[in-house]
Design a protein around this motif. Structure first.
Motif, mmCIF file in Angstrom:
data_model
loop_
_atom_site.group_PDB
_atom_site.id
_atom_site.type_symbol
_atom_site.label_atom_id
_atom_site.label_comp_id
_atom_site.label_asym_id
_atom_site.label_seq_id
_atom_site.Cartn_x
_atom_site.Cartn_y
_atom_site.Cartn_z
ATOM 1 N N THR A 5 54.601 47.546 37.474
ATOM 2 C CA THR A 5 54.679 45.979 37.005
ATOM 3 C C THR A 5 55.129 45.222 38.338
ATOM 4 O O THR A 5 54.453 44.043 38.733
ATOM 5 N N ASP A 8 52.101 45.450 41.078
ATOM 6 C CA ASP A 8 50.944 44.654 40.688
ATOM 7 C C ASP A 8 51.253 43.155 40.948
ATOM 8 O O ASP A 8 50.356 42.362 41.286
ATOM 9 N N GLN A 9 52.454 42.847 40.504
ATOM 10 C CA GLN A 9 52.812 41.368 40.681
ATOM 11 C C GLN A 9 52.808 40.999 42.307
ATOM 12 O O GLN A 9 52.236 40.170 42.791
ATOM 13 N N GLU A 12 49.367 40.647 43.935
ATOM 14 C CA GLU A 12 48.558 39.510 43.934
ATOM 15 C C GLU A 12 49.211 38.123 44.631
ATOM 16 O O GLU A 12 49.961 37.216 44.533
ATOM 17 N N GLU A 15 48.968 34.281 44.368
ATOM 18 C CA GLU A 15 50.065 33.726 43.568
ATOM 19 C C GLU A 15 51.252 33.215 44.041
ATOM 20 O O GLU A 15 52.180 32.621 43.488
ATOM 21 N N HIS A 127 57.790 36.855 33.730
ATOM 22 C CA HIS A 127 56.090 37.320 33.117
ATOM 23 C C HIS A 127 55.917 38.950 33.017
ATOM 24 O O HIS A 127 54.719 39.190 33.051
ATOM 25 N N GLU A 130 53.163 39.841 30.324
ATOM 26 C CA GLU A 130 51.757 39.528 30.560
ATOM 27 C C GLU A 130 51.054 40.471 31.184
ATOM 28 O O GLU A 130 51.425 41.602 31.706
ATOM 29 N N LEU A 132 49.019 42.086 33.737
ATOM 30 C CA LEU A 132 48.785 41.955 35.058
ATOM 31 C C LEU A 132 47.928 42.981 35.587
ATOM 32 O O LEU A 132 48.608 43.963 35.704
ATOM 33 N N GLU A 133 46.763 43.049 35.852
ATOM 34 C CA GLU A 133 46.035 43.954 36.467
ATOM 35 C C GLU A 133 46.619 44.435 37.847
ATOM 36 O O GLU A 133 46.573 45.678 38.246
ATOM 37 N N GLY A 134 46.696 43.470 38.899
ATOM 38 C CA GLY A 134 46.991 43.872 40.249
ATOM 39 C C GLY A 134 45.897 44.235 41.030
ATOM 40 O O GLY A 134 44.763 44.472 40.596
#
Length: 213
Positions: A5, A8-9, A12, A15, A127, A130, A132-134
Motif C-alpha cells: 500500500t 503503490d501510493q 503515483e 499525485e 486513503h 481505496e 490503488l493500483e500503483g
C-alpha cells in the motif's frame, strides 16, 4: 500500513502535488521521466527527474537536473510487520547559484522534505481503504525491464506456479548425471577390454612355455 500500500501510493508521483505543501505539480512524461514544480520558502523551482532503478516494494533511485541544482536520491521500503512499513529517504542536493547555496546553509530543502514526508504518511493513512493500483513495473539502469502489466501478472500468479517454474528449471540438472554414468560405463568397458587383452597375452605366454618344454 502494508508495504505494498505504501509503495503503490509513492509510485503515483503525479499525485504528490495534491497533498504536499512544497510540490506544486508533477507531470509524468513516461515511466522513467517526470517534470516537477515546487516552492521552497519564497523560491520557485522546476526540474526533470529520471528514475534510475525501481523495484516494487523495495526501492526507487533517481537523479534530477534543474536550473537551481541537481539531486541524487533513493527511497527504500522496509516491512517491519504486516501492517507496519518504514520509509527511508536519502537525498544528496547540489545547489547552483548564490541564493540556492545560501538556502542550503539553512537546510531549507531538508526541512521541506521532512515536512512533506509527514504529509505523505497522512495521505497513505487516510486513503488506505481505496483501491490503488500503483506502478508495478521494474526499472534498471534508467530503462524499463518489466512493464507495469507484466508486473501485475507476476503479482497475481499463485505461489505454486512459481514453485513449479523453479522446479522445472532445476529438473534439467539430472542430464549431467546421465552423462557421467555413460562416461563411467565407457570407462568400465575399456577396463574390461584391457583385462581381456591381458588374459589373452598371458594365455599365449603359457602356450609358448609349453611348446618350449
Amino acid at each position: 500500513m502494508p508495504i505494498r500500500t505504501v509503495y503503490d501510493q509513492w509510485s503515483e508521483l503525479q499525485e504528490f502535488g495534491t497533498f504536499t505543501k512544497g510540490v506544486q505539480g508533477v507531470d509524468k512524461k513516461d515511466d522513467v521521466t517526470t517534470s516537477w514544480r515546487a516552492k521552497i520558502m519564497w523560491s520557485n523551482r522546476s526540474w526533470t527527474a529520471t528514475v534510475q532503478e525501481q523495484i516494487p516494494d523495495d526501492r526507487i533511485r533517481w537523479t534530477s537536473e534543474g536550473a537551481k541544482g541537481s539531486t541524487e536520491g533513493v527511497v527504500t521500503f522496509h516491512e517491519l510487520a504486516p501492517s507496519l512499513t518504514r520509509i527511508v529517504v536519502v537525498v544528496e542536493y547540489t545547489p547552483s547559484g548564490f541564493f540556492e547555496k545560501t538556502g542550503n546553509i539553512w537546510r531549507a530543502q531538508g526541512r521541506r522534505l521532512r515536512l512533506d514526508l509527514k504529509h505523505f504518511a497522512r495521505q497513505v493513512t487516510l486513503h488506505a481503504d481505496e483501491d490503488l493500483e500503483g506502478w508495478r513495473g521494474e526499472i534498471r539502469d534508467g530503462e524499463v525491464v518489466r512493464s507495469h502489466e507484466e508486473g501485475l501478472e507476476d503479482d497475481e500468479r499463485p505461489e505454486d506456479e512459481e514453485y513449479e517454474d523453479e522446479y522445472d528449471e532445476g529438473a534439467e540438472e539430472p542430464e549431467d548425471d546421465y552423462e557421467d554414468e555413460d562416461d563411467e560405463d565407457e570407462y568400465d568397458e575399456e577396463e574390461d577390454e584391457e583385462d581381456e587383452d591381458d588374459d589373452e597375452e598371458d594365455a599365449e605366454g603359457d602356450e609358448e612355455e609349453d611348446d618350449r618344454r
